[in-house]
Design an enzyme around this catalytic site. Sequence first.
Site, PDB file in Angstrom:
ATOM      1  N   ASP A   1      35.674  54.767  55.161  1.00 49.27           N
ATOM      2  CA  ASP A   1      35.570  53.410  54.615  1.00 49.27           C
ATOM      3  C   ASP A   1      36.726  52.557  55.123  1.00 49.27           C
ATOM      4  OD1 ASP A   1      34.700  51.297  52.883  1.00 49.27           O
ATOM      5  OD2 ASP A   1      36.274  51.870  51.466  1.00 49.27           O
TER       6      ASP A   1
ATOM      7  N   ASP B   1      36.715  49.314  58.372  1.00 49.72           N
ATOM      8  CA  ASP B   1      37.140  47.904  58.251  1.00 49.72           C
ATOM      9  C   ASP B   1      38.221  47.604  59.292  1.00 49.72           C
ATOM     10  OD1 ASP B   1      35.461  47.608  55.989  1.00 49.72           O
ATOM     11  OD2 ASP B   1      36.930  46.369  54.926  1.00 49.72           O
TER      12      ASP B   1
ATOM     13  N   LYS C   1      43.398  64.982  56.341  1.00 47.31           N
ATOM     14  CA  LYS C   1      44.781  64.992  55.865  1.00 47.31           C
ATOM     15  C   LYS C   1      45.107  66.445  55.501  1.00 47.31           C
ATOM     16  CE  LYS C   1      48.627  62.891  54.691  1.00 47.31           C
ATOM     17  NZ  LYS C   1      49.533  62.287  55.672  1.00 47.31           N
TER      18      LYS C   1
ATOM     19  N   TYR D   1      34.673  59.813  46.166  1.00 45.83           N
ATOM     20  CA  TYR D   1      33.716  58.820  45.670  1.00 45.83           C
ATOM     21  C   TYR D   1      32.819  59.404  44.579  1.00 45.83           C
ATOM     22  CZ  TYR D   1      34.241  55.034  49.120  1.00 45.83           C
ATOM     23  OH  TYR D   1      34.689  53.981  49.854  1.00 45.83           O
TER      24      TYR D   1
ATOM     25  N   ASP E   1      46.687  59.251  58.861  1.00 50.29           N
ATOM     26  CA  ASP E   1      47.723  58.227  59.086  1.00 50.29           C
ATOM     27  C   ASP E   1      47.907  57.992  60.578  1.00 50.29           C
ATOM     28  OD1 ASP E   1      48.683  60.842  59.147  1.00 50.29           O
ATOM     29  OD2 ASP E   1      50.590  60.406  58.160  1.00 50.29           O
TER      30      ASP E   1
HETATM   31  C1  IPM Z   1      31.232  50.008  52.231  1.00 51.93           C
HETATM   32  C2  IPM Z   1      31.737  49.505  50.899  1.00 51.93           C
HETATM   33  C3  IPM Z   1      31.327  50.455  49.791  1.00 51.93           C
HETATM   34  C4  IPM Z   1      32.036  51.787  50.045  1.00 51.93           C
HETATM   35  C5  IPM Z   1      31.588  49.978  48.374  1.00 51.93           C
HETATM   36  C6  IPM Z   1      30.955  48.647  48.087  1.00 51.93           C
HETATM   37  C7  IPM Z   1      31.118  50.964  47.353  1.00 51.93           C
HETATM   38  O1  IPM Z   1      33.111  49.278  50.933  1.00 51.93           O
HETATM   39  O2  IPM Z   1      30.032  50.210  52.390  1.00 51.93           O
HETATM   40  O3  IPM Z   1      32.050  50.162  53.156  1.00 51.93           O
HETATM   41  O4  IPM Z   1      33.203  51.954  49.646  1.00 51.93           O
HETATM   42  O5  IPM Z   1      31.423  52.658  50.650  1.00 51.93           O
HETATM   43 MN    MN Z   2      33.962  49.421  52.934  1.00 50.13          MN
END
Ligand code: IPM
Ligand code: MN
Length: 356
Positions: A242, A246, A186, A136, A218
Site C-alpha cells: 500500500d 503511492d 522486514k 489489515y 526501508d
Molecule cells: C488502497 C487504499 C486502501 C488500502 C484503503 C482505502 C483501505 O489505500 O487501495 O491503496 O489500504 O488498501
Molecule cells: Mn493505498
Amino acid sequence: MKIAVLPGDGIGPEVTAEALRVLDALELEGLELTHGEVGAAGYRAKGHPLPPETLALAREADAILFGAVGDPACDDIERHLRPEQAVLGLRKELGLFANLRPAKAFAGLEGMSALRPDVARDIDLVIVRELTGDVYFGEKKREILPDGRRIGWDRMNYAEDEVRRIAHVAFRTAEGRGKRVTSVDKANVLETSRLWREVVEEVASEYPEIALEHMYVDNAAMQLVKAPGALDVVLTGNLFGDILSDQASMCVGSIGLLASASLGDRTTDHGTFGLYEPIHGSAPDIAGQGKANPMATILSVAMMLRHSFALEPEAARIEAAVAATLADGVLGGDLGGSTGTSEIGEAVVSRLITTS
Ligand code: IPM
Ligand code: MN
Ligand code: NAD
C-alpha cells in the site's frame, strides 16, 4: 461480459464516468453494465458501506470497476461501517488476493516526476501486493489495561499458503517481463517476514530462470527513489505494498496515473474475475470540482479488458491513447496543468480514434 460499476465517494464518480466514456467509445459488443452503491454512498443509501445488494452485483459480474471510497464525514463512525470497509470487504469476500499495480514512465512526463528526469525515465515496474491478509485482516482490539491505559492492537500474520500463492503470481508475472523479483519484507525484525522470506525462497526454486532478491522495506523505499529502473517485479505484503505504491506513483508523476487489478483464482468465460480501480482514494480536497485526473481509472479499464476479457488489442489502444494525451501536454492540476476531468476524458477518447 458483465461489469459491475461501483463509483463510490468523492472523486470516485467523476473519474469512473470518464473511464466509462472511454469504454463506451470502444463500441465493444456484449457488454452489460450494472451499477451499485459503495462506501459512504452505500452507507447513506442502505446503511452499510458494502450493502448486500452491491455485493451480490459484484459476485454476479465478470469484472468490477471501482472508483474510490472514503469520506471525512465518516471518520468517527465505527470501523466496520467506515467507507473503506467496502473495498476491504470486496477484496476479502471475493478472494481477490493478488493486487497488480504497474508503474511505468510516460514519454514526455519525466519532468513531472518527483525524481530527476534521468532517474524517472527508466521506471518500468509492477508491484505485486498481497491483498487479503497481513495486519489489515488480523485480529484487532481495543482494551483498557488494568492500570487504566488504553491499548489498541492489530495482529500481523501470514499463513504459508497465503505467501505461496502471491509469490507464484509474482514469479509468473516476472516470466512475462524482466525476469526479476524483488521480495520486500522486514525479516530483520518481524517473524511474519521471516516466514514470508522462507516461503518465497521455496517458491523461487520452481522458477530457476527468475532472479530473486530480498530487500528490507526501508531500503526498498529508498531504492524506489534512488534507482527505480532497477526494479522489475516487486513482491510484497498488504501494508508495505500500500505504502510503496503511492510512493511509486509520484516517481512516475502523479497518483492520478496508477491503475490496479485485484485478482484471485476465479475465472470467467473470458479470463480472470477481477476488480479494477485506481490506486488513489476519494480525494475529498478536490472532490466535486472537476479537477481529478481520470487516467488511473481509464487505465484500470485497460487492465480489465486485458485480464478479465482477453481483449489485449483494446487494452493497448486505451494505454496508447492515454500516453498520447500526456505526450500532447493535456495535463490536469496534479501534473502542473489545468485541464479538467471531463476534458481529459474527452482528450483520451479522441486519441483512441486517431491512434487506432
Ligand atoms: C488502497 C487504499 C486502501 C488500502 C484503503 C482505502 C483501505 O489505500 O487501495 O491503496 O489500504 O488498501
Ligand atoms: Mn493505498
Ligand atoms: P487520496 O488518494 O484520496 O488523495 C491524496 C492526495 O492526492 C490528495 O491531495 C488528492 O487530491 C490527490 N489525488 C488523489 N487522486 C487524484 C486524482 N485522480 N487526480 C488528482 N489528484 C488526486 O488519499 P487520502 O487523502 O489519504 O484519502 C482520502 C480518502 O480516500 C480516505 O477516506 C481514504 O481512506 C480513502 N482511500 C480510498 C481508496 C480506495 O477507495 N481504494 C484508496 C486510498 C484512499
